[in-house]
Write a protein that holds these residues in place. Structure first.
Motif, mmCIF file in Angstrom:
data_model
loop_
_atom_site.group_PDB
_atom_site.id
_atom_site.type_symbol
_atom_site.label_atom_id
_atom_site.label_comp_id
_atom_site.label_asym_id
_atom_site.label_seq_id
_atom_site.Cartn_x
_atom_site.Cartn_y
_atom_site.Cartn_z
ATOM 1 N N ILE A 1 -81.469 -89.765 -29.612
ATOM 2 C CA ILE A 1 -80.722 -88.512 -29.816
ATOM 3 C C ILE A 1 -79.769 -88.581 -31.024
ATOM 4 C CG2 ILE A 1 -78.961 -89.168 -28.055
ATOM 5 C CD1 ILE A 1 -78.782 -86.114 -27.430
ATOM 6 N N LEU A 2 -79.105 -89.725 -31.221
ATOM 7 C CA LEU A 2 -78.137 -89.790 -32.323
ATOM 8 C C LEU A 2 -78.856 -89.804 -33.673
ATOM 9 C CD1 LEU A 2 -75.448 -92.202 -30.802
ATOM 10 C CD2 LEU A 2 -75.481 -89.702 -30.828
ATOM 11 N N LEU A 3 -80.023 -90.428 -33.710
ATOM 12 C CA LEU A 3 -80.815 -90.406 -34.935
ATOM 13 C C LEU A 3 -81.214 -88.961 -35.261
ATOM 14 C CD1 LEU A 3 -82.241 -92.026 -37.168
ATOM 15 C CD2 LEU A 3 -84.243 -92.141 -35.685
ATOM 16 N N ARG A 4 -81.660 -88.254 -34.227
ATOM 17 C CA ARG A 4 -82.081 -86.853 -34.429
ATOM 18 C C ARG A 4 -80.914 -85.994 -34.920
ATOM 19 N NH1 ARG A 4 -84.673 -86.957 -29.705
ATOM 20 N NH2 ARG A 4 -83.195 -85.632 -28.582
ATOM 21 N N LEU A 5 -79.745 -86.205 -34.313
ATOM 22 C CA LEU A 5 -78.588 -85.389 -34.721
ATOM 23 C C LEU A 5 -78.204 -85.680 -36.170
ATOM 24 C CD1 LEU A 5 -76.253 -85.427 -31.588
ATOM 25 C CD2 LEU A 5 -78.037 -83.819 -32.205
ATOM 26 N N GLN A 6 -78.299 -86.941 -36.540
ATOM 27 C CA GLN A 6 -77.955 -87.290 -37.930
ATOM 28 C C GLN A 6 -78.981 -86.679 -38.896
ATOM 29 O OE1 GLN A 6 -75.248 -91.248 -37.548
ATOM 30 N NE2 GLN A 6 -77.416 -91.650 -37.687
ATOM 31 N N GLU A 7 -80.237 -86.650 -38.470
ATOM 32 C CA GLU A 7 -81.264 -86.034 -39.333
ATOM 33 C C GLU A 7 -81.008 -84.529 -39.476
ATOM 34 O OE1 GLU A 7 -84.822 -89.263 -38.386
ATOM 35 O OE2 GLU A 7 -84.853 -87.312 -37.370
ATOM 36 N N GLU A 8 -80.557 -83.928 -38.374
ATOM 37 C CA GLU A 8 -80.266 -82.491 -38.442
ATOM 38 C C GLU A 8 -79.077 -82.226 -39.365
ATOM 39 O OE1 GLU A 8 -79.954 -81.276 -34.357
ATOM 40 O OE2 GLU A 8 -82.119 -81.448 -34.079
ATOM 41 N N ALA A 9 -78.089 -83.112 -39.302
ATOM 42 C CA ALA A 9 -76.924 -82.955 -40.194
ATOM 43 C C ALA A 9 -77.386 -83.065 -41.648
ATOM 44 C CB ALA A 9 -75.873 -84.013 -39.874
ATOM 45 N N ALA A 10 -78.271 -84.028 -41.928
ATOM 46 C CA ALA A 10 -78.770 -84.220 -43.300
ATOM 47 C C ALA A 10 -79.492 -82.954 -43.768
ATOM 48 C CB ALA A 10 -79.703 -85.426 -43.349
ATOM 49 N N ARG A 11 -80.301 -82.402 -42.902
ATOM 50 C CA ARG A 11 -81.039 -81.176 -43.271
ATOM 51 C C ARG A 11 -80.057 -80.047 -43.602
ATOM 52 N NH1 ARG A 11 -81.917 -77.292 -40.091
ATOM 53 N NH2 ARG A 11 -81.758 -78.458 -38.162
ATOM 54 N N LEU A 12 -79.036 -79.891 -42.741
ATOM 55 C CA LEU A 12 -78.074 -78.802 -42.939
ATOM 56 C C LEU A 12 -77.361 -78.912 -44.286
ATOM 57 C CD1 LEU A 12 -76.879 -76.411 -41.248
ATOM 58 C CD2 LEU A 12 -75.017 -77.937 -40.650
ATOM 59 N N TYR A 13 -76.980 -80.133 -44.664
ATOM 60 C CA TYR A 13 -76.192 -80.311 -45.889
ATOM 61 C C TYR A 13 -77.052 -80.547 -47.134
ATOM 62 C CZ TYR A 13 -71.792 -80.344 -43.367
ATOM 63 O OH TYR A 13 -70.702 -79.960 -42.630
ATOM 64 N N GLY A 14 -78.361 -80.703 -46.936
ATOM 65 C CA GLY A 14 -79.209 -80.986 -48.088
ATOM 66 C C GLY A 14 -79.091 -82.432 -48.529
ATOM 67 N N ALA A 15 -78.836 -83.343 -47.569
ATOM 68 C CA ALA A 15 -78.726 -84.774 -47.892
ATOM 69 C C ALA A 15 -80.016 -85.481 -47.509
ATOM 70 C CB ALA A 15 -77.558 -85.386 -47.127
ATOM 71 N N GLU A 16 -80.241 -86.663 -48.086
ATOM 72 C CA GLU A 16 -81.414 -87.449 -47.663
ATOM 73 C C GLU A 16 -81.148 -88.112 -46.324
ATOM 74 O OE1 GLU A 16 -82.601 -90.172 -50.730
ATOM 75 O OE2 GLU A 16 -82.901 -88.522 -52.147
ATOM 76 N N GLU A 17 -79.927 -88.619 -46.153
ATOM 77 C CA GLU A 17 -79.599 -89.314 -44.907
ATOM 78 C C GLU A 17 -78.118 -89.082 -44.599
ATOM 79 O OE1 GLU A 17 -80.727 -93.430 -45.144
ATOM 80 O OE2 GLU A 17 -80.393 -93.752 -43.002
ATOM 81 N N SER A 18 -77.821 -88.866 -43.335
ATOM 82 C CA SER A 18 -76.417 -88.634 -42.950
ATOM 83 C C SER A 18 -76.038 -89.544 -41.803
ATOM 84 C CB SER A 18 -76.207 -87.179 -42.513
ATOM 85 O OG SER A 18 -76.500 -86.309 -43.571
#
Ligand SMILES: Cc1ncc(COP(=O)(O)O)c(C=O)c1O
Length: 477
Positions: free
Chosen positions: A56-73
């Motif tokens: 779940i935490l990996l998924r949430l971090q990926e979602e954060a990256a998508r939202l901000y336009g980052a490769e990894e968050s």
């Protein structure tokens, strides 16, 4: 998004008994409400592990990256403080060189101390009309990078505390032209790039490392933050290693659920919330333009929305006076006061009442100033307000920050400190930009002006008032 809170809540409703930390065992102990206890767990089965996320935490971090336009968050539970520490530590080798804005947060100085870095400074220009520091410009970066030796990384703050936004797109091109990474401390800009009408965030502008305090400008809990990484100039294993070092080994699920929740709100309702925010804020600025004594930093492409800078110096009042009137008479608690202005923060968390109360109070204060009700404390004392010029001094660096902070030190009278090497930070707070960094030579102007500020009861950190004004210096060999 929003999944973490839902999962925590569902778990609290099961009959699973906690034979594990934290010690409150999800029961009310004292006066903290049950709702907080219910979702405050540790890395138990089904809840992943922030230091090695797989589910779940990996998924949430990926979602954060998508939202901000980052490769990894990365989710941060120790604030932007740990993001800045990890970013600088990962980007610059031990003993390396960092080009950074003098207006960096103390965490940047602490990273330089821990990693024994040599710092060279970018000094922001003063916006004379408003008495605030502007963001660093591409021209300043280009000029600094034209000099040898080339640093290992560049570290900037954008937006600044006062909301000045740097041209990160141009700056990233210049910095990358030297083959080095750009770190942007965007602690005050977690909302950027998330809705129409807002400036882009630094991930979208090409920065390698970007740090966001989610708690500062989005509806999230204090201490929650994000670190984003882009491109291949940063060794991601090193970055992860430093995050392990600087982050708690018991990350709070309450804080992490708060990040997830804030990002969900922005994702699902952001367009509406930010549009409403912009309408309310602009209406307030328009209404405040009637003021004859107070003035306000106008919104432009380089000024972030939400940082209301109330400029009082021209009305002959200090920022602290306006801050005090707003608090004592109108019960409005501001973010900070500086000699010539004070700052009120607005976010999507504010309803109409927040704008109404601030507008009414400032219009009333402005009328009272016209009527002669408020007088400058300095003028009452018969003293003229002195211009702050200590920041323009650019002190000579005699020892590295790490050498000087670790050296044997002594406390001496400020009046006898000319020519000595500062052993500790000296800040005028706010804005908290160091007047002296450990290792810098103390000049006569420092001693004279710091004594003046102390007499005027300004908040000078790093000079004690016991037994005369005393400052910590490196002991002479
Ligand atoms: C520019 C800047 N960077 C970093 C920080 C640290 O942020 P946090 O409080 O989230 O640790 C602050 C805090 O005020 C800040 O102003």
């Amino acid at each position: 998004m929003g999944e973490l809170y839902r999962r925590l809540k569902a778990y609290s409703e099961t009959d699973e008994y906690p034979y594990h930390m934290p010690g409150h065992k999800r029961q009310v102990c004292g006066e903290l409400p049950q709702e907080i206890m219910n979702i405050d767990i540790t890395e138990i089965d089904g809840f992943d592990n922030l230091h090695a996320p797989e589910e779940i935490l990996l998924r949430l971090q990926e979602e954060a990256a998508r939202l901000y336009g980052a490769e990894e968050s990365f989710y941060l539970v120790n604030g932007s403080t740990c993001g800045v520490l990890a970013a600088i530590s990962a980007a610059v080798p031990k003993g390396g060189r960092l080009l950074m804005t003098r207006g960096g947060h103390k965490s940047a100085y602490h990273a330089a101390y821990l990693r024994n870095l040599t710092i060279s400074y970018l000094y922001p220009e003063m916006m004379q009309e408003y008495d605030i520091y502007d963001a660093i410009t591409p021209e300043q970066i280009a000029e600094a990078l034209a000099k040898e030796p080339v640093p290992d990384a560049v570290f900037l703050v954008s937006p600044t505390y006062e909301g000045r936004i740097a041209d990160i797109e141009k700056i990233a091109q210049i910095v990358h032209g030297k083959g080095i990474p750009l770190i942007v401390d965007e602690a005050h800009g977690a909302h950027l790039g998330l809705a129409e009408g807002l400036a882009k965030n630094s991930c979208q502008c090409g920065a390698d490392l970007v740090i966001h305090s989610v708690h500062k400008t989005l509806p999230a809990l204090t201490q929650s933050a994000l670190l984003h990484v882009n491109g291949n100039r940063i060794d991601r294993d090193r970055l992860r290693r430093f995050l392990h070092i600087y982050q708690s080994s018991s990350p709070s699920y309450v804080l992490m659920a708060g990040i997830d929740n804030a990002l969900q709100v922005v994702e699902e309702q952001g367009d509406y919330l930010f549009a409403k925010f912009q309408i309310n804020y602009l209406r307030m600025l328009t209404e405040l333009s009637e003021c004859r004594n107070l003035s306000f930093l106008p919104l432009d492409a380089r000024q972030d929305i939400g940082k209301l800078i109330i400029v009082s110096a021209k009305a002959g009042l200090s920022g602290q006076q306006i801050y005090d009137i707003l608090l004592k008479k109108y019960h409005l608690q501001l973010e900070m006061a500086a000699p010539g202005y004070c700052l009120a923060m607005f976010t999507i968390g504010d309803g109409e009442e927040a704008y109404r109360r601030m507008t009414d109070a400032l219009l009333a204060i402005d009328r009272d100033i016209t009527a002669g009700k408020w007088q400058s404390r300095q003028k009452q004392d018969g003293r003229e307000e002195e211009e702050i010029s200590l920041y323009q001094l650019h002190p000579e660096v005699r020892m590295s920050l790490a050498q000087a902070w670790d050296a044997e030190k002594e406390e001496i009278l400020l009046s006898q400190a000319v020519g000595r090497i500062a052993g500790d930070f000296v800040n005028l707070y706010p804005p908290g930009i160091p007047v002296l960094v450990p290792g810098e030579q103390i000049e006569e102007t420092h001693c004279r002006q710091l004594a003046e500020y102390l007499k005027e009861e300004l908040n000078v950190q790093g000079v004690t008032k016991d037994a005369g004004y005393r400052i910590t210096v490196v002991k002479n060999k």
